[in-house]
Enzyme design. Structure first.
Site, short mmCIF file in Angstrom:
data_model
loop_
_atom_site.label_atom_id
_atom_site.label_comp_id
_atom_site.label_asym_id
_atom_site.label_seq_id
_atom_site.Cartn_x
_atom_site.Cartn_y
_atom_site.Cartn_z
N ILE A 18 52.52 12.47 100.33
CA ILE A 18 53.86 12.05 100.76
C ILE A 18 53.88 11.83 102.27
CG2 ILE A 18 56.33 12.63 100.71
CD1 ILE A 18 55.66 14.49 98.33
N SER A 130 61.32 21.68 97.61
CA SER A 130 60.90 21.31 96.26
C SER A 130 61.92 21.77 95.23
CB SER A 130 59.55 21.99 95.95
OG SER A 130 59.28 21.98 94.57
N TYR A 154 54.21 30.11 95.20
CA TYR A 154 54.39 28.82 95.90
C TYR A 154 55.88 28.51 96.03
CZ TYR A 154 55.24 23.84 96.24
OH TYR A 154 55.75 22.62 96.60
N LYS A 158 58.57 28.24 99.51
CA LYS A 158 59.55 27.18 99.81
C LYS A 158 60.93 27.80 99.98
CE LYS A 158 56.95 23.45 99.64
NZ LYS A 158 56.66 22.65 100.84
C1 WQD Z 1 54.86 17.75 84.43
C2 WQD Z 1 54.88 17.83 82.91
C3 WQD Z 1 53.54 19.59 81.98
C4 WQD Z 1 49.66 17.98 83.17
C5 WQD Z 1 55.06 20.05 89.81
C6 WQD Z 1 54.82 21.13 90.78
C7 WQD Z 1 56.15 21.50 91.42
C8 WQD Z 1 56.77 20.27 92.05
C9 WQD Z 1 56.95 19.20 90.99
C10 WQD Z 1 56.00 20.20 94.37
C11 WQD Z 1 54.95 19.27 82.38
C12 WQD Z 1 53.01 18.22 81.55
C13 WQD Z 1 51.02 18.13 83.00
C14 WQD Z 1 48.83 17.79 82.03
C15 WQD Z 1 50.77 17.88 80.63
N1 WQD Z 1 55.99 19.74 93.10
N2 WQD Z 1 51.56 18.09 81.74
N3 WQD Z 1 49.42 17.75 80.79
O1 WQD Z 1 54.88 21.28 86.63
O2 WQD Z 1 56.88 19.69 86.66
O3 WQD Z 1 55.89 20.47 88.79
O4 WQD Z 1 55.64 18.94 90.44
O5 WQD Z 1 56.76 20.93 94.87
O6 WQD Z 1 55.93 22.47 92.37
O7 WQD Z 1 54.30 22.20 90.07
O8 WQD Z 1 54.62 18.86 87.30
O9 WQD Z 1 53.00 17.12 86.70
O10 WQD Z 1 52.28 19.57 86.57
O11 WQD Z 1 53.86 18.66 84.88
O12 WQD Z 1 51.27 17.85 79.49
O13 WQD Z 1 47.57 17.66 82.13
O14 WQD Z 1 53.66 17.29 82.40
O15 WQD Z 1 53.49 20.50 80.87
O16 WQD Z 1 55.77 19.28 81.23
P1 WQD Z 1 55.59 20.13 87.24
P2 WQD Z 1 53.34 18.55 86.40
#
Ligand code: WQD
Length: 342
Positions: A18, A130, A154, A158
């Site tokens: 970003i 976040s 984490y 924040k």
């Molecule tokens: C999204 C969805 C997973 C990977 C992250 C950070 C959070 C914030 C936002 C910074 C979920 C699913 C994922 C995979 C899957 N960022 N998934 N298979 O967890 O919403 O949050 O981004 O501040 O701190 O943790 O994002 O992309 O990991 O997951 O099914 O291999 O995709 O279960 O439902 P998340 P993500």
């Protein structure tokens, strides 16, 4: 920014995903930019691309934001007007394993930054927060009054930094802070030359999908399809990284007049399920994304998406790119850079 003077903005973590997209927008807008980055989670090549795309350069300081002498030298040598603070560790899973590294790095370096700002009377900062500070919310969509309840070290870093900035703003009305709570950043610059370059196996959905699409990974594991949602998979608010970058410039401009410490959700206001993202990515790539349903991932919230009205009302910002734009731009970056910045 006053009409005559050119603004000098310090961007911490400006070589990151970003950060680099934001530095590009700042340079294009005519700002002078100083970047500090230790390249722990980024590549100097990102800034080389930024310089080429912008047709002008930023000042790069390779160093650690936790090093007081390095930070002091930046403020002594440059007439910094304001700061955009991205630098920090951001892997939720890793933060559970090594919490003290996260507290020391994320909170300690922010304190070092604020102390240097105070000494040099630089009192405007946009902070990279976040949606993770909302934890697993009772009601969605989420507005900025939703109770804060981080659920990982984490997320707590924040949250603690947000609280620290609120206290600092309460101590002296000269301080002006904008806390930008990102939802799920994805996508890439339209050139395909700048994008997300995660280290190792991606934790996040979109980079994993795109590494499958480019042949680096065999298939995507979908973490559970037995959730109470329209297709059984989790819902998230995915937002284009360039929309996010533009939001930082709007927040910075607003701090010319806005006062105090205010939080803003940067999301589209639209939720997408995992399987909807998989389908949209397949459209962008031109072939289905191989995937299989596996068990749930610990800590995943069922559904979360933003009410971004406050950012529209107070910052004059609104996202303009949809999920298809995000997938198309992310794929262009991945296809042109299978190994990221290498
Ligand atoms: C999204 C969805 C997973 C990977 C992250 C950070 C959070 C914030 C936002 C910074 C979920 C699913 C994922 C995979 C899957 N960022 N998934 N298979 O967890 O919403 O949050 O981004 O501040 O701190 O943790 O994002 O992309 O990991 O997951 O099914 O291999 O995709 O279960 O439902 P998340 P993500």
């Amino acid at each position: 920014m006053s009409s005559t003077s050119v603004r000098t903005v310090l961007v911490t973590g400006g070589a990151g995903y970003i950060g680099s997209h934001t530095v590009l927008e700042l340079l294009k807008a005519g700002d002078n930019v100083v970047v500090i980055d230790n390249f722990d989670n980024s590549s100097p090549k990102a800034l080389e691309v930024v310089h080429d795309l912008a047709g002008r350069e930023c000042v790069l300081v390779e160093g650690d934001l936790g090093d007081a002498d390095t930070v002091e030298a930046i403020f002594a040598e440059h007439d910094i007007d304001s700061v955009i603070h991205f630098a920090g560790l951001k892997a939720v899973g890793e933060s559970v394993e090594v919490p003290m590294k996260y507290y020391r790095t994320n909170i300690g370096s922010t304190m070092t930054l604020l102390e240097a700002m105070d000494r040099h009377e630089v009192r405007r900062l946009v902070f990279s927060s976040s949606c993770t500070v909302y934890g697993d919310p009772e009601t969605i969509p989420i507005n900025e009054d939703t109770p804060l309840q981080a659920s990982s070290p984490y997320g707590r870093t924040k949250l603690f930094i947000e609280e620290m900035l609120r206290d600092v703003a309460d101590s002296n009305p000269e301080w002006r802070f904008s806390l930008l709570r990102y939802f799920n950043p994805v996508g890439a610059h339209e050139s395909g030359r700048l994008g997300e370059d995660p280290t190792g196996i991606p934790n996040n959905l979109m980079p994993f999908i795109m590494q499958v699409a480019v042949g680096q990974r065999a298939k995507l594991s979908v973490f559970g399809n037995d959730y109470p949602t329209r297709d059984g998979t989790n819902i998230r608010d995915y937002i284009h990284v360039v929309d996010l970058a533009e939001g930082h410039l709007k927040a910075l401009d607003e701090l010319e007049t806005g006062t105090g410490c205010r939080a803003f959700n940067l999301g589209t206001g639209t939720g997408s399920t995992v399987l909807e993202v998989v389908a949209a990515a397949g459209e962008a790539v031109g072939k289905p994304i191989p995937h299989e349903i596996v068990g749930r991932r610990a800590g995943d919230v069922i559904a979360i998406w933003a009410d971004p009205e406050k950012a529209t009302r107070e910052l004059g910002w609104k996202s303009t790119r949809d999920l298809n734009d995000m997938c198309r731009d992310h794929w262009r970056w991945q296809e042109q850079n299978p190994a990221g910045f290498g």
